[in-house]
Write an enzyme that holds these catalytic residues in place. Structure first.
Site, PDB file in Angstrom:
ATOM      1  N   ASP A   1      92.405 117.131  80.618  1.00  0.00           N
ATOM      2  CA  ASP A   1      91.841 116.745  81.910  1.00  0.00           C
ATOM      3  C   ASP A   1      92.190 117.779  82.974  1.00  0.00           C
ATOM      4  O   ASP A   1      93.130 118.569  82.830  1.00  0.00           O
ATOM      5  CB  ASP A   1      92.362 115.374  82.336  1.00  0.00           C
ATOM      6  CG  ASP A   1      93.887 115.287  82.351  1.00  0.00           C
ATOM      7  OD1 ASP A   1      94.527 115.954  81.517  1.00  0.00           O
ATOM      8  OD2 ASP A   1      94.447 114.553  83.181  1.00  0.00           O
ATOM      9  N   ASP A   2      91.408 117.768  84.040  1.00  0.00           N
ATOM     10  CA  ASP A   2      91.664 118.597  85.227  1.00  0.00           C
ATOM     11  C   ASP A   2      91.789 120.081  84.879  1.00  0.00           C
ATOM     12  O   ASP A   2      92.724 120.767  85.321  1.00  0.00           O
ATOM     13  CB  ASP A   2      92.920 118.107  85.964  1.00  0.00           C
ATOM     14  CG  ASP A   2      92.795 116.660  86.415  1.00  0.00           C
ATOM     15  OD1 ASP A   2      91.653 116.173  86.543  1.00  0.00           O
ATOM     16  OD2 ASP A   2      93.829 116.012  86.644  1.00  0.00           O
ATOM     17  N   ILE A   3      90.841 120.564  84.066  1.00  0.00           N
ATOM     18  CA  ILE A   3      90.818 121.982  83.727  1.00  0.00           C
ATOM     19  C   ILE A   3      89.399 122.528  83.949  1.00  0.00           C
ATOM     20  O   ILE A   3      88.432 121.777  84.034  1.00  0.00           O
ATOM     21  CB  ILE A   3      91.237 122.234  82.261  1.00  0.00           C
ATOM     22  CG1 ILE A   3      90.255 121.551  81.284  1.00  0.00           C
ATOM     23  CG2 ILE A   3      92.663 121.754  82.025  1.00  0.00           C
ATOM     24  CD1 ILE A   3      90.503 121.891  79.836  1.00  0.00           C
TER      25      ILE A   3
END
Length: 645
Positions: free
Chosen positions: A287-289
């Site tokens: 996540d959050d990449i």
């Protein structure tokens, strides 16, 4: 006398024969999480007294036995005699515990005329009130027996145990929390307490995934220092004792090269090191990449031009390799869990289609709902996610996490609501993402886990009050003070401009009544409304001291310290406001002085700031904002103040 009257009288006489005159009747206890099935079996009760006989079947785990013994001692039992089997003529209550496949438990269940709940993690509690009484705690497995002991802990502390039958099991296979927030991670002491708390609400999963652990994200290829690994090993042992699966999560996404065997081997080495301290469950967070560009040229050669679909293929390839390695090294290992880059909706996309097509079906996929912080989750939403990812998803519920800008200055302590009953049929489980403040997180997390245990029998408000009682150690005064405080921290924001839970509904209802009464009422009604306002102001003012003195875990008071300080100041401001309104109502010019002091106290309260560095965003503490501050500001204009002569 008619035949019907005769039958009624006979029934009444029979009841009186069981329950002596003046004795309290048996009542259905309040158990949390709410059991699937719980019913009284007559009017009798079993008094534990000061001495009991404990029959622990072979194979009963030490932590389960210790939990039952602790519950008995907390209930006032001073002597616990051990026995191998039930006695038909015991002169004191007998407690039988064990799994359903053991002889003492089978015999006890037969005596009580019931059977074991046969679902995974299921348990049965049955009582037989003949003689001195028998209480049977029977687990379908070791986890179920531990859950039975947790329920017994609640039963024993309420007084005599009623004749009842509980057959219970979880609705969702996976239930727990993920320490997945940004900002200051919990301390090892926080985590230990949290694992012990999870046990009390029958959770079975804790995911270690703090975003600011450098060895799990930025420096994920590097081994942990020996001291850190040892501390994590102690946590794993605590989790095992609490029947909680400790899941280790790693976040390689910002730098990983999906096609490089060396990076797959780095992941495997990291997991091997954690396996060495007892971890058996693993997780890869993606996540959050930035997933639409490659971290290495090798991936472009292996998967083609960067983009969402290529990212899904690349991620699936790496995760499949890791899943295969886990099974090769431990055939009993739990399935790998992953959180995808597109984790926040169920819309069809090339990325999701690639995962659906290529990801090993054993791998568990997390999903946060219809948004990063969804205002509600319906069964239809979960069904759409199942279709999009090709499997039932594990819900990552971003409540009560407070690591995003909209939560600055807030603790999120409203009841867990707006998740549809029946979601257990469409999800593999729920993990709550808690706040940076561990102890205050327990309020909302209790609701999340009660819902995950029995979503169809879940009551948000009753569970909320239970959470307050647990934090207060059962003290009624501290419980009321906590509920007053929780109401001022009721607002739950989303990533948008509209919150999904309103602020201070109980206080707002009171203040709205006061406004309406002052606008159009008789003098007597105005005085009554202002007296009620003054009492509410006293409750707000006094709540902080009651909480500091009454909470069972001092960590709660410490982690909420600036909020309790601001609450007291706002309570004093409201007290001066009530005095000013009362003075104005009688035509006294002293009202001006009271309102001025209220304004000064409100400004002082509004200046209180969060504990520096405790959360991702520091800022002023919010106490019933938009409700309390607005009333204090508006109050001088609600009743005309006589002009000086």
């Amino acid at each position: 006398m008619t035949r019907r009257t005769g039958r009624t009288l006979a029934l009444l006489l029979a009841t009186l024969a069981v329950t002596p005159a003046g004795a309290d009747p048996a009542t259905l206890p309040a158990i949390f999480p709410t059991p699937v099935e719980m019913a009284l079996r007559g009017a009798d009760t079993i008094a534990l007294g000061r001495s009991v006989v404990l029959v622990a079947a072979p194979g009963t785990q030490p932590e389960t036995l210790a939990l039952v013994e602790r519950g008995l001692r907390d209930a006032g039992v001073r002597t616990i005699a051990a026995a191998r089997a039930l006695s038909p003529s015991a002169d004191r209550a007998q407690i039988v515990l064990g799994t359903g496949d053991t002889a003492p438990v089978r015999a006890a269940l037969a005596r009580a005329g019931t059977t074991i709940d046969d679902a995974r993690e299921g348990y049965t509690i049955a009582t037989d009130a003949d003689g001195a009484g028998v209480v049977i705690l029977a687990g379908r497995d070791a986890d179920g027996l531990f859950h039975a002991a947790q329920t017994f802990r609640q039963l024993a502390r309420t007084g005599p145990i009623p004749a009842l039958l509980i057959r219970d099991h979880p609705a969702m296979p996976i239930r727990g929390t993920i320490e997945g927030f940004y900002g200051k991670p919990w301390t090892m002491a926080d985590r230990t307490k949290h694992l012990d708390f999870l046990a009390t609400v029958k959770a079975n999963t804790y995911v270690y995934s703090p975003k600011d652990d450098p060895h799990a994200r930025d420096r994920w290829r590097e081994p942990y220092p020996a001291a850190t690994l040892s501390a994590l090993g102690a946590l794993v042992a605590t989790a095992r004792r609490d029947h909680v699966d400790f899941v280790y999560a790693i976040s390689p996404g910002p730098t990983v090269c999906f096609s490089d065997p060396a990076d797959a081997q780095a992941l495997e080495r990291k997991f091997d090191a954690l396996r060495g301290i007892g971890v058996r469950s693993f997780y890869v967070a993606l996540d959050d990449i930035e997933y639409k560009k490659w971290n290495c040229d090798r991936d472009a050669a292996a998967f083609g031009p960067s983009g969402a679909e290529a990212a899904g293929v690349a991620q699936a390839k790496l995760l499949n390799v890791v899943q295969a390695d886990l099974l090769a090294k431990d055939a009993a290992s739990r399935p790998l869990i992953m959180v995808p880059t597109e984790y926040y909706d169920a819309k069809e996309s090339p990325y999701k289609a690639a995962l659906r097509q290529h990801l090993d079906p054993r791998i568990v996929v997390q999903w946060t709902g219809t948004d990063v912080v969804p205002p509600a989750i319906a069964i239809s939403d979960a069904k759409a996610a199942t279709k999009a990812f090709g499997r039932k998803t594990l819900l990552w519920d971003n409540y009560p996490v407070n690591d995003y800008a909209q939560t600055t200055g807030r603790l999120l302590m409203a009841p867990y609501t707006r998740r549809e009953a029946g979601l257990s049929g469409e999800l593999s489980g729920i993990l709550s993402n808690p706040m940076n403040q561990e102890a205050p997180s327990r309020v909302a997390v209790t609701g999340v886990l009660a819902f995950a245990w029995n979503d169809r029998g879940y009551d948000a408000d009753r569970t909320w009050r239970f959470a307050a009682r647990e934090l207060a150690g059962g003290d009624p005064h501290a419980t009321d003070a906590l509920l007053t405080f929780f109401d001022t921290q009721h607002l739950a924001p989303t990533f948008g401009s509209q919150p999904w839970q309103e602020q201070a509904p109980r206080l707002k209802a009171l203040l709205d009544r006061v406004r309406e009464t002052l606008a159009d009422s008789t003098p007597d009604r105005r005085r009554a409304a202002l007296a009620e306002l003054a009492r509410s102001a006293d409750e707000l003012t006094d709540a902080s001291d009651a909480i500091r003195a009454g909470v069972a875990d001092p960590a709660f008071a410490e982690q909420t310290r600036p909020w309790l300080e601001a609450l007291q100041l706002w309570g004093r401001a409201l007290r001066q406001t009530a005095a000013g309104l009362s003075a104005a109502d009688t035509g006294s010019r002293a009202a001006t002085r009271y309102f001025a002091e209220a304004k000064r106290l409100a400004a002082e309260a509004a200046a209180v700031r969060t504990i520096a560095g405790a959360t991702r965003f520091d800022g002023p503490v919010r106490i019933a904002d938009g409700v309390l501050d607005r009333f204090v500001t508006d109050a001088p204009g609600l009743i005309a103040i006589p002009a000086p002569k």
